[in-house]
Design an enzyme around this catalytic site. Structure first.
Site, short mmCIF file in Angstrom:
data_model
loop_
_atom_site.label_atom_id
_atom_site.label_comp_id
_atom_site.label_asym_id
_atom_site.label_seq_id
_atom_site.Cartn_x
_atom_site.Cartn_y
_atom_site.Cartn_z
CG PHE A 206 -15.22 -1.70 3.29
CD1 PHE A 206 -16.05 -2.72 3.75
CD2 PHE A 206 -14.21 -1.25 4.12
CE1 PHE A 206 -15.87 -3.27 5.01
CE2 PHE A 206 -14.03 -1.80 5.39
CZ PHE A 206 -14.86 -2.81 5.83
CG HIS B 292 -6.19 -3.13 4.90
ND1 HIS B 292 -5.32 -2.17 4.45
CD2 HIS B 292 -6.18 -3.06 6.26
CE1 HIS B 292 -4.78 -1.54 5.50
NE2 HIS B 292 -5.28 -2.06 6.60
CD GLU C 190 -17.41 2.21 2.20
OE1 GLU C 190 -18.66 2.19 2.32
OE2 GLU C 190 -16.65 2.29 3.18
CB SER D 181 -5.78 2.45 5.82
OG SER D 181 -6.00 2.33 7.20
NE ARG E 57 -2.88 -3.22 9.10
CZ ARG E 57 -2.61 -3.82 10.27
NH1 ARG E 57 -2.55 -5.13 10.33
NH2 ARG E 57 -2.42 -3.11 11.35
NE ARG F 136 -0.60 -0.33 4.90
CZ ARG F 136 -1.05 0.07 6.08
NH1 ARG F 136 -2.16 0.76 6.17
NH2 ARG F 136 -0.41 -0.25 7.18
C1 LIG Z 1 -18.20 -0.19 5.20
C2 LIG Z 1 -16.98 0.18 5.98
N1 LIG Z 1 -16.17 1.13 5.50
C3 LIG Z 1 -15.04 1.46 6.17
C4 LIG Z 1 -14.72 0.83 7.34
C5 LIG Z 1 -13.43 1.17 8.09
N2 LIG Z 1 -13.76 1.83 9.35
C6 LIG Z 1 -13.79 1.16 10.52
S1 LIG Z 1 -14.25 2.11 11.81
C7 LIG Z 1 -14.40 3.47 10.82
C8 LIG Z 1 -14.80 4.79 11.41
C9 LIG Z 1 -16.11 4.69 12.10
O1 LIG Z 1 -16.47 5.90 12.67
P1 LIG Z 1 -17.59 5.92 13.81
O2 LIG Z 1 -18.78 5.18 13.34
O3 LIG Z 1 -17.79 7.33 14.20
O4 LIG Z 1 -16.94 5.08 14.98
P2 LIG Z 1 -15.84 5.60 16.06
O5 LIG Z 1 -14.64 6.00 15.31
O6 LIG Z 1 -16.48 6.73 16.76
O7 LIG Z 1 -15.62 4.41 16.94
C10 LIG Z 1 -14.08 3.15 9.49
C11 LIG Z 1 -14.08 4.09 8.36
C12 LIG Z 1 -15.60 -0.17 7.80
N3 LIG Z 1 -15.36 -0.87 8.92
N4 LIG Z 1 -16.73 -0.46 7.11
#
Ligand SMILES: Cc1ncc(C[n+]2csc(CCOP(=O)(O)OP(=O)(O)O)c2C)c(N)n1
Lengths: 316, 285
Positions: free
Chosen positions: A85, A111, A60, A39, A169, A12
Site C-alpha cells: 500500500f 510486510h 495511503e 504492525s 514481518r 519491523r
Molecule cells: C489499502 C489497504 N490499506 C490497509 C490495509 C490493512 N487493513 C486491513 S483491514 C483494515 C481495517 C479495515 O477497517 P474496516 O473497513 O472498518 O473493517 P473491519 O475492521 O470493521 O473489519 C486495514 C487498515 C488494507 N487491507 N488495504
C-alpha cells in the site's frame, strides 16, 4: 568467519526501535501511519512524541501528499504502512509529489515480500524494489535483520532526499552488530571466498550465510556480500568480488524482474560480463501459507542459493 | 427461506468462520461474524443466482442474468467462503484449507485460483465499489435487469477511491446497485471515530446523490425486509446505500464490543467457548 545469533526478531521491530530513538533525538522527524500502528511498531514513537505523529486512516495516497507538504515545511516525514500500500498503490503520488519534486520523504514499509505469510498475494508485494528504484533520485534500502533495520532507520533521517526503506514481518536471526553504523550505498562484506560471489539483500542475507556454510562443506568458497542498499548500488564492492570469483548469484525476496539481480546484471553487462544466476520469484504472484513453506516453494532459501551457486560456477 | 432457517444457516456460518480462522491461526473473525447475517440473507434469500436444472447453483464469471455480489473488504474472507460453500459453490470440506499452502481459499479472496463464486481479488481496501459499478453498467448495456451488490467496511471509507466511485455512480445513474457499509465502528488502530472519523455517512452519500437506508445488520428479519425495500427502490435513477449497524464479533459474547478481534485467531479454549454459543445446524465440515 562463523555467524551466530542469540535471538530472532522481526525487522519491523528494528524499525520501531529506530523510530523510538528518533523520537528522542531528532525533533524534525514526524511519523505518519495509515491504520497500522501496531504492525509498524510505532507505539514507542507515538508515546514519546504524540504531537509528531499523524494518523491518516486507511488513506495511503493522502499520506504521501501530506508527507510531501510536511517536508516542504522543513520536517522529515516517515510515511509508514504495508509495502504493497506504500508503493504500488500510491506510485504516482510518490512519483510526482516526492521523487520528481525532490522532497525529503522517507517511505518506510513493513510486510514486504512473501514472508508476511497467510494474508496472501494481495498483500505480498514482490515488485516494490523495482517500482521504487525506477524513480530517479529514490534511494532503496532493504536491511537484513533487526539491528541493521534500526541502524538504517536512524541513518536515513540524516540523509537529505527521498528514501524507500523495506522490511518485514517474520522473526529472523539477529546477527549484525548492535552498534553498527549504517552507511547508505556501502555493501558489507560478510564472508571471504574465491569461487562464487553471492549478493543478497533483506531476509535472504541470512540464507546466503547458510548457503555459504553448505557450499564450504562441498569444498566451494563463496564470497558473500550484504547488499542492504539496492540503489545506489555499491558497484565497486561488487566488481572487487567478481574479479576474484568470476561468477555471481543474486538473492532477494522479490520478483527477478526489476530486483537487485536486475541492477547487478545491468551493471555487469556493461562493465564486466559475468555468468549470473538469480534467486528470486520467477514472474508469479505469491499465495497464502506459512513463511518458511512459501520460501521453500518459491525457491528463496539457502538450498536454492546453493543450487544456483553450483550452476553459476559451472558456467564460468 | 423462513427467517428461522436463515438464522440456522447463520449459526453454522459463524461456526465455520471460527473454525477456519482457528485452524490456521490467522485471519479476521471480527468483521466476518458481524457481516454473517447480511451475507446469509443475500445468498440464501434475496439474490437471484444462476442454477442448473436440478436447482444447484452454477458459477459463471460473467454473472450475466443473475445477481452479483462483491466483497470489497476482502479481509472478511472467512464469511464469504463459508457462505459460498454452504450455498453450494464448492465443497464445504474445502474450508479446512483456508490460508494454507496450495489452497484456493487465499487469505483474501481472488479469482486467481479459480474459486467458484469469486470474480475479483480484494484485500487492498477501497477498490470494490468501482468494480461493482462497472458490472452494474455492463448489465445495463446488455439489458440485464439483475442487481449488483457490494459490501464495504466503515474504516474502508477512509480510502479516496471509495469517494471517486461514490461520485461516479449517481452521475451515471447506476440504479441497479445496492451497496452496504458495515458500520461496526471499528478498524485496526481503534474506533473509527478516533482513527479517522467518517462523521455523517448518511449526509455524505445523500449529498453525492445516493438513496440511503439504514438497518440493524445483525437482525435477520430486519436485514431481509430492508433488502426487499431496497430492491423496490431500484430503477429510479440513483444507486442505493444501506448503512448497516453491526457488532464486530456478533454471536460470540467475548468477541463483541472492541476491535481486538479484527484480525486475531482464537486459541483452543477460546474456540471451544465460542462454539458453545453457536448451534451446529448444518453439520461442521
Ligand atoms: C489499502 C489497504 N490499506 C490497509 C490495509 C490493512 N487493513 C486491513 S483491514 C483494515 C481495517 C479495515 O477497517 P474496516 O473497513 O472498518 O473493517 P473491519 O475492521 O470493521 O473489519 C486495514 C487498515 C488494507 N487491507 N488495504
Amino acid at each position: 568467519m562463523k555467524f551466530t545469533y542469540e535471538t530472532k526478531k522481526d525487522t519491523r521491530s528494528g524499525f520501531g526501535a529506530g523510530m523510538e530513538y528518533l523520537s528522542q533525538n531528532n525533533p524534525k522527524v514526524v511519523a505518519l501511519c495509515a491504520d497500522l500502528i501496531g504492525s509498524l511498531k510505532l507505539e514507542a514513537f507515538i508515546k514519546n512524541s504524540p504531537e509528531r505523529f499523524f494518523q491518516t486512516g486507511i488513506a495511503e495516497a493522502n499520506m504521501i501528499g501530506i508527507s510531501a507538504g510536511l517536508a516542504i515545511g522543513g520536517y522529515i516525514p516517515f510515511a509508514t504502512t504495508f509495502a504493497n500500500f506504500g508503493t504500488g498503490r500510491v506510485y504516482d503520488q510518490i512519483r510526482q509529489s516526492v521523487a520528481y519534486s525532490g522532497k525529503n520523504v522517507k517511505i518506510c514499509c513493513s510486510h514486504a515480500g512473501l514472508t508476511l505469510g497467510e494474508d496472501g498475494a494481495t498483500h505480498q508485494i514482490l515488485e516494490d524494489i523495482g517500482l521504487m528504484k525506477m524513480l530517479p533520485s529514490m534511494v532503496v534500502i532493504n536491511p537484513c535483520d533487526y539491528n541493521q533495520t534500526k541502524a538504517a532507520t536512524i541513518a536515513i533521517a540524516e540523509y537529505e532526499g527521498p528514501v524507500y526503506l523495506r522490511f518485514g514481518r517474520p522473526v529472523v536471526p539477529v546477527f549484525t552488530p548492535e552498534d553498527q553504523k549504517f552507511e547508505i550505498g556501502k555493501a558489507i562484506h560478510l564472508i571471504e571466498g574465491t569461487d562464487v560471489t553471492i549478493l543478497a539483500t533483506g531476509h535472504l542475507v541470512w540464507e546466503a550465510i547458510q548457503a555459504a556454510e553448505i557450499l564450504e562443506e562441498k569444498g566451494i568458497k563463496a564470497d558473500v556480500l550484504n547488499i542492504h542498499t539496492i540503489k545506489p548500488l555499491d558497484t565497486a564492492a561488487i566488481l572487487a568480488s567478481i574479479s576474484k570469483t568470476g561468477c555471481v548469484v543474486t538473492a532477494e525476496e522479490h520478483q527477478i524482474n526489476g530486483g537487485l539481480g536486475d541492477s547487478v546484471a545491468q551493471f555487469l553487462s556493461q562493465n564486466h560480463p559475468t555468468p549470473q544466476e538469480f534467486v528470486g520469484v520467477n514472474d508469479s504472484f505469491g499465495e497464502s501459507g506459512k513463511p518458511a513453506d512459501l520460501m521453500e516453494k518459491y525457491g528463496l532459501n539457502a538450498a536454492a542459493i546453493v543450487e544456483k551457486s553450483i550452476k553459476a560456477i559451472a558456467r564460468k | 427461506m423462513q427467517t428461522q432457517e436463515l438464522k440456522n444457516v447463520a449459526s453454522q456460518v459463524r461456526r465455520d468462520i471460527l473454525r477456519q480462522v482457528h485452524a490456521c491461526q490467522s485471519g479476521h473473525p471480527g468483521g466476518s461474524l458481524g457481516c454473517t447475517d447480511l451475507l446469509v440473507g443475500l445468498y440464501f434469500n434475496t439474490m437471484k443466482l444462476a442454477q442448473d436444472a436440478n436447482g444447484n447453483v452454477v458459477f459463471n464469471m460473467s454473472g450475466n442474468q443473475e445477481d452479483v455480489f462483491y466483497l470489497s473488504n476482502g479481509h472478511i474472507s472467512p464469511v464469504m467462503y463459508s457462505v459460498l460453500a454452504r450455498r453450494g459453490y464448492f465443497p464445504v470440506k474445502e474450508l479446512a484449507t483456508f490460508r494454507q499452502l496450495n489452497s484456493r481459499l487465499q487469505g483474501h479472496p481472488t479469482p486467481h485460483e479459480h474459486l467458484e463464486g469469486i470474480r475479483i481479488a480484494s484485500g487492498s481496501l477501497g477498490q470494490g465499489l468501482s468494480v461493482a459499478i462497472g458490472t452494474a453498467q455492463a448489465k445495463k448495456l446488455s439489458n440485464d435487469t439483475s442487481t449488483v451488490y457490494c459490501l464495504m467496511g466503515d474504516g474502508e471509507q477512509n480510502e479516496g477511491q471509495v469517494w471517486e466511485a461514490a461520485m461516479y455512480a449517481p452521475h451515471h445513474k447506476v440504479d441497479n446497485l445496492i451497496a452496504f457499509i458495515d458500520e461496526n465502528g471499528q478498524q485496526i488502530d481503534g474506533p473509527t471515530e478516533k482513527v479517522m472519523s467518517n462523521r455523517d455517512l448518511e449526509a455524505k452519500y445523500k449529498a453525492f446523490g445516493w438513496q440511503v437506508l439504514r438497518m440493524d445488520g445483525n437482525d435477520m428479519e430486519e436485514v431481509i425486509n430492508t433488502l426487499a425495500h431496497a430492491k423496490s427502490l431500484l430503477g429510479q435513477g440513483s444507486p442505493i446505500m444501506i448503512l448497516m449497524k453491526t457488532e464486530m464479533g456478533a454471536g460470540v459474547d467475548f468477541m463483541m464490543g472492541s476491535h481486538k478481534w479484527h484480525g486475531v485467531a482464537p486459541n483452543d479454549q477460546q474456540l471451544a467457548d465460542a462454539l458453545a454459543q453457536l448451534n451446529e445446524t448444518l453439520g461442521d465440515y
